[in-house]
Motif scaffolding. Structure first.
Motif, short mmCIF file in Angstrom:
data_model
loop_
_atom_site.label_atom_id
_atom_site.label_comp_id
_atom_site.label_asym_id
_atom_site.label_seq_id
_atom_site.Cartn_x
_atom_site.Cartn_y
_atom_site.Cartn_z
N ASP A 207 1.25 0.43 4.22
CA ASP A 207 0.68 -0.40 3.15
C ASP A 207 -0.71 0.10 2.74
OD1 ASP A 207 2.91 -1.95 3.14
OD2 ASP A 207 2.07 -3.58 4.34
N HIS A 208 -1.54 0.47 3.73
CA HIS A 208 -2.91 0.90 3.43
C HIS A 208 -2.94 2.26 2.74
CE1 HIS A 208 -4.70 -1.96 6.66
NE2 HIS A 208 -4.53 -2.53 5.49
N ALA A 209 -1.91 3.07 2.94
CA ALA A 209 -1.91 4.42 2.36
C ALA A 209 -1.60 4.43 0.86
CB ALA A 209 -0.88 5.29 3.10
N GLY A 210 -1.25 3.27 0.32
CA GLY A 210 -1.03 3.20 -1.13
C GLY A 210 0.43 3.38 -1.54
N PHE A 211 1.34 3.36 -0.58
CA PHE A 211 2.76 3.42 -0.95
C PHE A 211 3.18 2.08 -1.54
CE2 PHE A 211 2.55 6.51 2.64
CZ PHE A 211 2.92 7.64 1.93
N GLY A 212 4.19 2.12 -2.42
CA GLY A 212 4.67 0.89 -3.05
C GLY A 212 5.65 0.15 -2.16
N ASN A 213 6.24 -0.89 -2.73
CA ASN A 213 7.22 -1.69 -1.98
C ASN A 213 8.64 -1.30 -2.34
OD1 ASN A 213 5.37 -3.37 -0.60
ND2 ASN A 213 5.03 -4.51 -2.50
N CYS A 214 9.54 -1.54 -1.42
CA CYS A 214 10.96 -1.26 -1.66
C CYS A 214 11.57 -2.38 -2.50
CB CYS A 214 11.68 -1.16 -0.31
SG CYS A 214 13.45 -0.95 -0.48
#
Ligand code: SF4
Ligand code: FES
Length: 261
Positions: A207-214
């Protein structure tokens, strides 16, 4: 074979970048895609132009570094194939080929086709290890891990950390990667001591790395060169829920300010 390449050129993070067209002539159909780029780069260097920067290492589908989007598909049009395993005979003679870097907020472009994928490393660092002493080699006839668990863990361990799942996802989510890494260790006895801490830490790092949600597009599994199935994402969700319901660490993570005081 002859091709017209449309390649993304970008000098650095702050450069706007853009496509540049390069014709390549007399390419052997038996050249790999990366070797074709090598030929182009030799031509560019011969003319005193900057070669196209792209990542590569093993060139045999193991390291996951040959990250590029080819004609809109991460790793190109073939299923279960990394860019380095793709050959020019897989393209029509005279074809136009568009080559771009991974596009995801968590993967900033460093130069041309090279992106910074260290966000995946941070997810691994957050829990992708075992600290237990696994002892000496077991007896040859011992079955220390049940066959089904060993097979499923091995299936998850096939993930090479290439990031194609992130590049293919419209949300830039890293769920398939994280799910594979969490499942690989959650299924094995060596992975039990940190099982709860691992899933919480890796999801937090994701979450902190900036990836989005599924949001269940399943593009990740289609693009995955190692065919990691989406059912590992369901397993990740179960692991996370189990950890959230049972873990004191999760409560502490949820209340960081109280914890700091
Ligand atoms: S899950 Fe597949 S696409 Fe994603 S990083 Fe692992 S090998 Fe690459
Ligand atoms: S260069 Fe290692 S997987 Fe392609």
């Amino acid at each position: 074979m002859d091709f017209t390449l449309h390649i993304w050129r970008q000098r650095g993070r702050e450069d706007a970048g853009g496509f540049v067209t390069y014709p390549v002539r007399g390419i052997s159909p038996d050249l790999s895609f990366l070797e074709m780029l090598d030929v182009l780069n030799e031509e560019l260097a011969g003319r005193g132009e900057a070669p196209v920067a792209f990542d590569h290492d093993c060139r045999e589908g193991i390291c996951g570094s040959c990250a590029m989007v080819i004609n809109g598909d991460p790793h190109g049009p073939l299923r279960a194939t990394t860019t380095c395993q793709l050959y020019m005979r897989h393209f029509a003679d005279g074809a136009d080929i568009t080559i771009e870097p991974w596009r995801a907020e968590a993967f900033p472009v460093l130069r041309d086709l090279i992106v910074d994928r260290s966000a995946l490393d941070r997810v691994i660092q957050a829990g992708g290890y075992v600290s237990v002493n696994s002892g000496a080699a077991p007896d040859a006839h011992a079955t220390t891990v049940a066959k089904q668990a060993a097979d499923t863990a091995f299936e998850a361990a096939a993930c090479i950390g290439c990031g194609a799942c992130v590049a293919a996802c419209p949300n830039g989510a890293a769920m398939l990667f994280t799910a594979a890494k969490v499942a690989q260790l959650a299924l094995l006895p060596q992975g039990q001591p940190e099982r709860v801490r691992r899933v919480i830490g890796m999801v937090e790092a994701m979450d902190h790395a900036g990836f989005g949600n599924c949001t269940n597009h399943y593009s990740c599994a289609e693009a995955c060169p190692k065919e990691i199935p989406v059912r590992f994402i369901a397993r990740l969700n179960r692991e996370f829920l189990r950890a959230a319901l049972t873990s004191r660490e999760f409560v502490e993570l949820e209340r960081p300010h109280e914890h700091e005081e």
